[in-house]
Design a protein around this motif. Structure first.
Motif, PDB file in Angstrom:
ATOM      1  N   GLN A  80       0.861  -1.183   0.000  1.00  0.00           N
ATOM      2  CA  GLN A  80       0.000   0.000   0.000  1.00  0.00           C
ATOM      3  C   GLN A  80       0.900   1.236   0.000  1.00  0.00           C
ATOM      4  N   ASP A  83       3.186   1.772   2.991  1.00  0.00           N
ATOM      5  CA  ASP A  83       4.241   0.803   3.321  1.00  0.00           C
ATOM      6  C   ASP A  83       5.626   1.373   3.051  1.00  0.00           C
ATOM      7  N   SER A 133       3.318  -5.153   6.808  1.00  0.00           N
ATOM      8  CA  SER A 133       2.754  -4.308   5.761  1.00  0.00           C
ATOM      9  C   SER A 133       1.423  -3.703   6.208  1.00  0.00           C
ATOM     10  N   SER A 134       1.016  -2.653   5.522  1.00  0.00           N
ATOM     11  CA  SER A 134      -0.282  -2.038   5.808  1.00  0.00           C
ATOM     12  C   SER A 134      -1.418  -3.007   5.539  1.00  0.00           C
ATOM     13  N   SER A 135      -1.252  -3.840   4.527  1.00  0.00           N
ATOM     14  CA  SER A 135      -2.312  -4.795   4.185  1.00  0.00           C
ATOM     15  C   SER A 135      -2.486  -5.858   5.252  1.00  0.00           C
ATOM     16  N   THR A 138      -5.387  -5.111   7.305  1.00  0.00           N
ATOM     17  CA  THR A 138      -6.659  -5.168   6.597  1.00  0.00           C
ATOM     18  C   THR A 138      -7.133  -6.584   6.352  1.00  0.00           C
TER      19      THR A 138
END
Length: 144
Positions: A80, A83, A133-135, A138
Motif C-alpha cells: 500500500q 508501506d 505491511s499495511s495490508s 486489513t
C-alpha cells in the motif's frame, strides 16, 4: 507421464527413460520406435512437463497448489502507499521471482540451482516482512 500418470518416473529420473524404455512403451501403444524422432534429454525443458513426467499428476498438483498459494498471498499482501520502501522492494522482488517460476517455467525448468535458490530467497525475505505491511492490518493473517 502417460505410462506413470499418478506418480511419474520419480524425481531426477526423466533421463532414465532412454531408447529401450521408449521402444517398449511405443510397442505397448502399437507404434514403432524411430531413433531419429527421439532425443535424449535430462529434462523436458519445461517446469510443468518435467514435473508431470517425474512426479505425475500428484506431484504436479502439489507443486501448483503451493505456487498458487504463494501467488494468492502476494496478491493479498500487495504493498500500500503507506508501506515502507523496503517492503515495496521485497514484495516486488518476490513477485518477480514468482513470475520467473510461473511464466518462464513454460519454456524452461526454472527451479534449477540458480533460479530456485534466488526465488526461494526472495520469497522468504518478503514473507518474513509481510506481517509488517499495511495490508496485514486489513486482511487475514498469512496462515489463513
Amino acid at each position: 507421464w502417460r505410462h506413470n500418470p499418478l506418480f511419474g518416473l520419480g524425481i531426477k529420473n526423466y533421463g532414465d527413460a532412454g531408447p529401450k524404455i521408449q521402444e517398449q512403451w511405443l510397442a505397448q501403444e502399437g507404434r514403432h520406435y524411430h531413433g531419429e524422432h527421439y532425443l535424449a534429454y535430462a529434462h523436458a525443458h519445461s517446469f510443468y512437463l518435467t514435473n508431470l513426467a517425474e512426479q505425475g499428476l500428484f506431484g504436479l498438483g502439489i507443486t501448483l497448489a503451493v505456487l498458487l498459494r504463494i501467488a494468492w498471498l502476494l496478491y493479498r499482501r500487495r504493498p500500500q502507499a503507506a508501506d515502507s520502501d523496503d517492503y515495496w522492494i521485497l514484495w516486488l522482488a518476490a513477485f518477480g521471482a514468482l513470475q520467473v517460476v510461473l511464466l518462464n517455467g513454460i519454456f524452461n525448468t526454472t527451479f534449477h540451482h540458480e533460479h530456485g535458490l534466488l526465488s526461494v530467497l526472495l520469497l522468504g525475505l518478503w514473507w518474513s516482512q509481510a506481517d509488517k505491511s499495511s495490508s496485514a492490518k486489513t486482511y487475514l493473517p498469512m496462515t489463513s
